[in-house]
Design a protein around this motif. Structure first.
Motif, PDB file in Angstrom:
ATOM      1  N   VAL A  84       0.871  -1.422   0.095  1.00 62.36           N
ATOM      2  CA  VAL A  84       0.159   0.380  -0.165  1.00 62.36           C
ATOM      3  C   VAL A  84       0.881   1.158  -0.036  1.00 62.36           C
ATOM      4  O   VAL A  84       0.904   2.205  -0.985  1.00 62.36           O
ATOM      5  CB  VAL A  84      -0.968   0.127   1.233  1.00 62.36           C
ATOM      6  N   ARG A  85       2.276   1.402   0.783  1.00 57.63           N
ATOM      7  CA  ARG A  85       3.127   2.507   0.592  1.00 57.63           C
ATOM      8  C   ARG A  85       3.530   2.886  -0.521  1.00 57.63           C
ATOM      9  O   ARG A  85       3.936   4.014  -1.243  1.00 57.63           O
ATOM     10  CB  ARG A  85       4.075   1.846   1.747  1.00 57.63           C
ATOM     11  N   ARG A  86       3.972   1.836  -1.328  1.00 60.51           N
ATOM     12  CA  ARG A  86       4.349   2.091  -2.605  1.00 60.51           C
ATOM     13  C   ARG A  86       3.640   1.680  -3.483  1.00 60.51           C
ATOM     14  O   ARG A  86       3.685   2.193  -4.984  1.00 60.51           O
ATOM     15  CB  ARG A  86       5.803   0.638  -2.906  1.00 60.51           C
ATOM     16  N   GLY A  87       2.334   1.956  -2.990  1.00 59.87           N
ATOM     17  CA  GLY A  87       0.939   2.577  -4.298  1.00 59.87           C
ATOM     18  C   GLY A  87       0.548   0.485  -5.016  1.00 59.87           C
ATOM     19  O   GLY A  87       0.307   1.405  -6.477  1.00 59.87           O
ATOM     20  N   VAL A  88       1.357  -0.375  -5.324  1.00 64.39           N
ATOM     21  CA  VAL A  88       1.057  -1.275  -5.502  1.00 64.39           C
ATOM     22  C   VAL A  88      -0.134  -1.961  -5.173  1.00 64.39           C
ATOM     23  O   VAL A  88      -0.792  -1.861  -6.406  1.00 64.39           O
ATOM     24  CB  VAL A  88       1.705  -2.600  -5.393  1.00 64.39           C
ATOM     25  N   ILE A  89      -0.940  -1.547  -4.275  1.00 65.25           N
ATOM     26  CA  ILE A  89      -2.904  -1.327  -4.124  1.00 65.25           C
ATOM     27  C   ILE A  89      -2.378  -0.424  -3.199  1.00 65.25           C
ATOM     28  O   ILE A  89      -1.571   0.267  -2.697  1.00 65.25           O
ATOM     29  CB  ILE A  89      -2.616  -3.077  -3.120  1.00 65.25           C
ATOM     30  N   ASP A  90      -4.256   0.225  -3.426  1.00 61.42           N
ATOM     31  CA  ASP A  90      -4.968   1.367  -3.069  1.00 61.42           C
ATOM     32  C   ASP A  90      -5.090   1.043  -1.312  1.00 61.42           C
ATOM     33  O   ASP A  90      -5.015   2.064  -0.147  1.00 61.42           O
ATOM     34  CB  ASP A  90      -5.285   1.623  -3.535  1.00 61.42           C
ATOM     35  N   MET A  91      -5.509   0.296  -1.277  1.00 64.29           N
ATOM     36  CA  MET A  91      -6.205  -0.415   0.322  1.00 64.29           C
ATOM     37  C   MET A  91      -5.701  -1.785   0.401  1.00 64.29           C
ATOM     38  O   MET A  91      -6.199  -2.409   0.168  1.00 64.29           O
ATOM     39  CB  MET A  91      -7.514   0.549   0.096  1.00 64.29           C
ATOM     40  N   GLN A  92      -5.804  -1.133   1.877  1.00 64.97           N
ATOM     41  CA  GLN A  92      -5.459  -2.971   2.354  1.00 64.97           C
ATOM     42  C   GLN A  92      -5.860  -3.010   4.345  1.00 64.97           C
ATOM     43  O   GLN A  92      -6.353  -2.112   4.999  1.00 64.97           O
ATOM     44  CB  GLN A  92      -3.893  -2.972   3.093  1.00 64.97           C
ATOM     45  N   TYR A  93      -6.463  -4.707   4.489  1.00 64.25           N
ATOM     46  CA  TYR A  93      -7.330  -4.535   5.988  1.00 64.25           C
ATOM     47  C   TYR A  93      -6.328  -5.795   6.454  1.00 64.25           C
ATOM     48  O   TYR A  93      -6.628  -6.583   5.795  1.00 64.25           O
ATOM     49  CB  TYR A  93      -8.511  -4.876   5.594  1.00 64.25           C
ATOM     50  N   VAL A 241      -7.341  -0.933   8.349  1.00 69.75           N
ATOM     51  CA  VAL A 241      -8.320  -0.290   7.276  1.00 69.75           C
ATOM     52  C   VAL A 241      -7.880   1.100   6.914  1.00 69.75           C
ATOM     53  O   VAL A 241      -7.169   2.104   7.324  1.00 69.75           O
ATOM     54  CB  VAL A 241      -9.627   0.075   6.883  1.00 69.75           C
ATOM     55  N   VAL A 242      -6.364   0.487   5.799  1.00 68.73           N
ATOM     56  CA  VAL A 242      -5.127   1.890   5.717  1.00 68.73           C
ATOM     57  C   VAL A 242      -4.776   1.982   3.966  1.00 68.73           C
ATOM     58  O   VAL A 242      -6.089   1.510   3.488  1.00 68.73           O
ATOM     59  CB  VAL A 242      -3.581   1.378   5.831  1.00 68.73           C
TER      60      VAL A 242
END
Length: 333
Positions: A84-93, A241-242
């Protein structure tokens, strides 16, 4: 195990009837977000996160939509926040405690005795938002599924102490970082075993028990082997959720406001859902033969204090600059 989230049922009907209307909305008018979770899609916690996604999508028709892309098959759970930090995926739980080495403040949730709503009111959530952004490089949107406690489960009946406690000396208990110090204090030997390998380990009796919330014990079929549960429960779930900061800033003001409002609302919805679910699961596992060993009085107080203080001691030892403020907000002492 069948999980029923009444809001999810309503959302499914709404999204089905709104589908045709949504097709007429220009793509540029709607923000889109790809999300993943740390757990398998069928686990209760992932089902709860899907409820959050559904509620955003219900409220966000033509404004913002979240696509649930999958679970640990997408990225290893302990690498998802970095994705998520790197922008590979937008959101994570997933659990904040997966990142204790980088963000010791995660222990504030592990050692919490308040709900997410209470932490928003007393300033604790704002402190955690700062820690997530500074130390993990992500925006914290929600602390979901609070109020779920962890328990120590064993295959065989644990010994009792003269003071009314339990003697776990020498028992090999499946663990994870949040349990280790506590297990060592009560004499158990922490054993690190990935969740997918626990069933086989229990089946072969390669360890003697496990720490785990009451939620999910049936989903994973561990209750076939773990026949004793020690009460009271300890700790609290630390599920965040980030979202990627750049992605968050790229959303329209309307999208951000909508997600923020849903996040706060769903924190309470998920809390209530899991309180009900825990009661139902408790009744079922007892019916299927699980024996609950309930500590009482001073023995129970000591057991809980050892657990909670182990989390706060770990954060203090890590040198968190937010230790005092977080302890006051989440533990009250």
């Amino acid at each position: 195990m069948t999980l029923t989230f009444t809001r999810r049922t309503a959302v499914s009907l709404l999204t089905a009837t709104a589908g045709i209307a949504a097709l007429s909305v220009p793509a540029s008018a709607q923000d889109t977000i790809r999300a993943i979770s740390a757990f398998p899609q069928t686990l209760a916690f992932s089902e709860s996160f899907k409820g959050f996604v559904d509620l955003v999508n219900e409220r966000g028709q033509g404004v913002v939509q979240i696509t649930y892309a999958g679970g640990p098959e997408m990225f290893p759970p302990n690498q998802q926040v970095d994705a998520v930090r790197r922008g590979v995926i937008d959101m994570q739980y997933g659990p904040a405690s997966y990142y204790l080495g980088t963000m010791p403040e995660a222990d504030a949730w592990v050692g919490s005795t308040v709900t997410a709503a209470e932490a928003r009111e007393n300033g604790g959530f704002a402190l955690m938002q700062g820690a997530f952004k500074t130390k993990l490089g992500v925006e914290l949107l929600a602390h979901l599924d609070t109020g779920v406690e962890f328990h120590v489960y064993t295959i065989g009946e644990p010994k009792r102490t003269e003071a009314g406690g339990v003697d776990l000396s020498g028992l090999r208990i499946r663990s994870q970082p949040i349990y280790n110090a506590f297990f060592e204090q009560i004499g158990a030997i922490p054993v690190s075993v990935p969740v997918p390998d626990v069933y086989t380990g229990l089946e072969r009796s390669t360890f003697d028990g496990s720490g785990w919330p009451i939620i999910g014990i049936e989903d994973l079929s561990w209750d076939k082997f773990l026949r004793y549960r020690i009460d009271p429960g300890v700790f609290q779930t630390d599920l965040a959720v980030v979202i990627n900061p750049a992605k968050w800033e790229s959303l329209t003001e309307e999208s951000r406001a909508l997600i923020t409002a849903v996040a706060e609302e769903y924190e309470q919805i998920s809390y209530e859902n899991f309180q009900t679910m825990a009661t139902e699961i408790d009744a079922r596992v007892k019916e299927k033969g699980m024996t609950v060993i309930t500590l009482e009085g001073e023995a129970a107080d000591t057991f809980r204090e050892q657990a909670f203080e182990s989390a706060w001691a770990r954060m203090k030892a890590a040198g968190s600059e937010h230790y005092d403020a977080l302890r006051k907000a989440y533990y009250g002492r």
